[in-house]
Every structure is written in structure tokens, then in C-alpha cells.
Design a protein around this motif. Structure first.
Motif, PDB file in Angstrom:
ATOM      1  N   ILE A   1       4.353  11.138  -5.134  1.00  0.00           N
ATOM      2  CA  ILE A   1       5.853  11.696  -5.300  1.00  0.00           C
ATOM      3  C   ILE A   1       5.646  12.294  -6.706  1.00  0.00           C
ATOM      4  N   PRO A   2       5.267  11.624  -7.792  1.00  0.00           N
ATOM      5  CA  PRO A   2       5.225  12.321  -9.025  1.00  0.00           C
ATOM      6  C   PRO A   2       4.191  13.543  -8.914  1.00  0.00           C
ATOM      7  N   ALA A   3       3.297  13.350  -8.241  1.00  0.00           N
ATOM      8  CA  ALA A   3       2.285  14.369  -8.442  1.00  0.00           C
ATOM      9  C   ALA A   3       2.676  15.638  -7.462  1.00  0.00           C
ATOM     10  N   SER A   4       3.452  15.377  -6.456  1.00  0.00           N
ATOM     11  CA  SER A   4       4.229  16.222  -5.704  1.00  0.00           C
ATOM     12  C   SER A   4       5.082  17.244  -6.608  1.00  0.00           C
TER      13      SER A   4
ATOM     14  N   ALA B   1       0.701  -1.175   0.015  1.00  0.00           N
ATOM     15  CA  ALA B   1      -0.230  -0.089   0.046  1.00  0.00           C
ATOM     16  C   ALA B   1       0.851   1.313  -0.022  1.00  0.00           C
ATOM     17  N   VAL B   2       2.067   1.303   0.602  1.00  0.00           N
ATOM     18  CA  VAL B   2       2.824   2.277   0.912  1.00  0.00           C
ATOM     19  C   VAL B   2       3.463   2.726  -0.362  1.00  0.00           C
ATOM     20  N   MET B   3       3.995   1.529  -1.380  1.00  0.00           N
ATOM     21  CA  MET B   3       4.711   1.736  -2.590  1.00  0.00           C
ATOM     22  C   MET B   3       3.519   2.282  -3.644  1.00  0.00           C
ATOM     23  N   ARG B   4       2.314   1.755  -3.720  1.00  0.00           N
ATOM     24  CA  ARG B   4       1.302   2.181  -4.593  1.00  0.00           C
ATOM     25  C   ARG B   4       0.785   3.786  -4.198  1.00  0.00           C
ATOM     26  N   LEU B   5       0.735   4.219  -2.896  1.00  0.00           N
ATOM     27  CA  LEU B   5       0.667   5.481  -2.609  1.00  0.00           C
ATOM     28  C   LEU B   5       1.642   6.556  -3.159  1.00  0.00           C
TER      29      LEU B   5
ATOM     30  N   VAL C   1      -1.907  10.183  -5.594  1.00  0.00           N
ATOM     31  CA  VAL C   1      -1.843  11.370  -6.251  1.00  0.00           C
ATOM     32  C   VAL C   1      -2.701  12.651  -5.853  1.00  0.00           C
ATOM     33  N   ALA C   2      -3.776  12.581  -5.236  1.00  0.00           N
ATOM     34  CA  ALA C   2      -4.571  13.511  -4.626  1.00  0.00           C
ATOM     35  C   ALA C   2      -3.854  13.823  -3.585  1.00  0.00           C
ATOM     36  N   LEU C   3      -3.252  13.115  -2.521  1.00  0.00           N
ATOM     37  CA  LEU C   3      -2.345  13.358  -1.321  1.00  0.00           C
ATOM     38  C   LEU C   3      -1.315  13.986  -1.658  1.00  0.00           C
ATOM     39  N   GLY C   4      -0.720  13.710  -2.783  1.00  0.00           N
ATOM     40  CA  GLY C   4       0.633  14.505  -3.324  1.00  0.00           C
ATOM     41  C   GLY C   4       0.325  15.796  -3.671  1.00  0.00           C
TER      42      GLY C   4
ATOM     43  N   SER D   1      -5.039   0.355  -8.240  1.00  0.00           N
ATOM     44  CA  SER D   1      -5.213   1.561  -9.081  1.00  0.00           C
ATOM     45  C   SER D   1      -5.784   2.597  -8.417  1.00  0.00           C
ATOM     46  N   ALA D   2      -6.802   2.350  -7.487  1.00  0.00           N
ATOM     47  CA  ALA D   2      -7.595   3.488  -6.766  1.00  0.00           C
ATOM     48  C   ALA D   2      -6.597   3.851  -5.552  1.00  0.00           C
ATOM     49  N   THR D   3      -5.504   2.854  -5.153  1.00  0.00           N
ATOM     50  CA  THR D   3      -4.407   3.495  -4.346  1.00  0.00           C
ATOM     51  C   THR D   3      -3.633   4.468  -4.686  1.00  0.00           C
ATOM     52  N   VAL D   4      -3.432   4.064  -6.171  1.00  0.00           N
ATOM     53  CA  VAL D   4      -2.231   5.124  -6.555  1.00  0.00           C
ATOM     54  C   VAL D   4      -2.867   6.390  -7.048  1.00  0.00           C
TER      55      VAL D   4
END
Length: 276
Positions: free
Chosen positions: A81-84, A72-76, A151-154, A144-147
Motif C-alpha cells: 500500500i505505501p509503495a503503491s 501474510a496478507v497484513m505483511r504484504l 513493496v515489489a508487488l505494489g 520481513s521478506a513478505t513485506v
């Protein structure tokens, strides 16, 4: 010279973080802006590195206890990270010291605070309503949902420093309903470390980090977190969540009022100069 008021603020935020588990950004960033008059960009940048330092310790503890769900951590992180990085590039183009960036940070911060308060108040209702539906999702859809959550969190965390606490935990509870709560919290903290570090370094590169301020805040917050964690079991969780959520809503309202006042003054100044 160390300002005792900053130390006391760090201590107070540390106690609340220890008692509620909510990310310090929900509390520290608005405090720096409203109480100390720190520029929103500097408040966010400083708080991001402050959060990376404080959450690193929690991540080590959870890792030692094997209460981190690394997939889960890796998917998040693959989404956040790219979104940030993209978000930081947009902020760089806006000029963090400009009025447009100030307004963007304040408005996104208000949204993130309201979202955090909603997560605190309605988490159980959300879980009761959607848990069974989420349990039927296949592994690919969950991944996919976790990724996408990442993105939203980033974006949220990079602009406001808020989102990696209550919002992240609620999202993980929905996506991974079979995981124990300790693993949900541990995974959220472990993901927050690289995210806040990358976003914090980006803000540092943009010149919006006050290192001296961060050091003073850490002096107060680290013992505060320990004391808050000790007191957490002695105060009803429901009371803590309602009080904290109410505070976050009030703070968001105050930020909106300040932003409207600032915008009105800016328009009046521009109109006055044009008239002359």
C-alpha cells in the motif's frame, strides 16, 4: 450503447482467469491496449478497479471458507500500500498522458508479463530448488521478506496492473511452504483487493479510469469466471499454464515492438521539426 466486443473480451478473460487463477490484469490490460487502442494509463487504471471488483467476490468466498492466512496478507499490504501510493505520486509527476508515462507503463507491463509467464512455467522448478531452504527461515526473516515482496508487488501493480496473480502466488508458496494451496491462493486474492482498490482510486484521481468501459467488461467477465472455474478441472493444468505463458510472452513482444515503433516515430518527428 453496449459494445458486444468489449463484453466478449470480458467474458474471454473471465473464462481464462477462472481456469488458470492468473490475475485478469495479465490478460485484460494488454488486450485493451493492443486490440482496442486504449491509452496505457487508462487501460491500467480501468483494469485495477475492475480487478478490485472481481477479486472482492473471491476474497469473500475464501474468507467464508477460512482459507486466508491473514498475517501474510497484513505483511504484504504493509509493504504494497505505501509503495503503491509513492508510485502513484511519481506517475502524477510524470503526467500520465505524456509520452514518458506511456513508455514507462508499457515497459513495466512487458516486464510484469514476462515475470508472470516465468512464474507459470517454472513454478515447480523454483519450488523444488528453494523450498527446503525457505523452510529453514525464522519467522522474523519470513515476515520481513513478505513485506519486501509486498513493496515489489505494489510498484508493479500500480504501474502495470499485473503481478498480484501468478507472481504473488509463487512468492507466497516460497515464503509459506507449509500453508495449503487454498490458503496461498486465498491470501493472494485477499491482498489484491486493497492493493488494486488503492491503486485504482489513485488512477481515478489522476483521471485515467473509464467507468463505462469497466462496467461493460464486468458484464462479460463475471459469468466468464464462473464458467472458467467449472471447466478448470476438465483441462490439464500443465497445458493451461504453457498456453497462457506463451500468450503472455507473445503479447509482451508485441508491446515492445509497438513501443519501439512509437519511440522511432517520436524521434523522427522531433528531428524533422528541428531541421525545419
Amino acid at each position: 450503447m453496449i459494445d458486444p466486443l468489449y463484453v466478449a473480451s470480458g467474458f474471454g478473460v473471465g473464462v481464462l482467469v477462472g481456469m488458470t487463477g492468473v490475475g485478469g490484469g495479465s490478460l485484460m490490460t494488454p488486450l485493451l491496449i493492443l486490440l482496442f487502442g486504449i491509452h496505457p494509463a487508462t487501460a491500467v487504471g480501468t483494469d485495477l478497479l475492475y480487478a478490485a471488483a472481481t477479486k472482492a467476490g473471491g476474497s469473500v468466498v475464501h474468507g467464508w471458507a477460512r482459507s486466508i492466512h491473514w498475517p501474510a496478507v497484513m505483511r504484504l499490504a504493509s509493504g504494497s500500500i505505501p509503495a503503491s501510493i509513492v508510485t502513484l505520486l511519481v506517475l502524477w509527476q510524470l503526467d500520465l498522458n505524456g509520452a514518458s508515462a506511456r513508455s514507462l507503463i508499457n515497459l513495466v507491463l512487458c516486464f510484469a508479463l514476462i515475470l508472470t509467464a516465468t512464474s507459470l512455467i517454472f513454478r515447480k522448478a523454483i519450488m523444488d530448488r528453494y523450498r527446503r531452504r525457505m523452510e529453514r527461515l525464522d519467522a522474523s526473516t519470513t515476515g520481513s521478506a513478505t513485506v519486501m515482496v509486498g513493496v515489489a508487488l505494489g510498484v508493479l501493480v500500480s504501474i502495470s496492473s499485473v503481478g498480484a496473480g501468478a507472481v504473488g502466488v509463487t512468492a507466497l508458496l516460497l515464503l509459506y511452504p507449509r500453508l495449503p494451496m487454498a490458503s496461498i491462493v486465498g491470501s493472494d486474492i485477499a491482498h489484491a483487493v486493497p492493493l488494486t482498490l488503492v491503486a485504482g482510486i489513485g488512477h481515478w484521481a489522476l483521471g485515467s479510469v473509464d467507468w463505462a468501459l469497466m462496467g461493460v467488461l464486468l458484464i462479460g467477465s463475471l459469468p466468464g469466471i464462473v464458467i472458467g472455474s467449472y471447466c478448470a478441472v476438465r483441462v490439464p493444468e500443465t497445458v493451461l499454464r504453457l498456453v497462457l505463458a506463451s500468450v503472455l510472452v507473445l503479447v509482451a513482444g508485441k508491446l515492445v515492438v509497438n513501443e519501439l515503433h512509437f519511440s522511432t516515430e517520436s524521434v523522427a518527428a522531433v528531428t524533422g521539426s528541428t531541421a525545419r
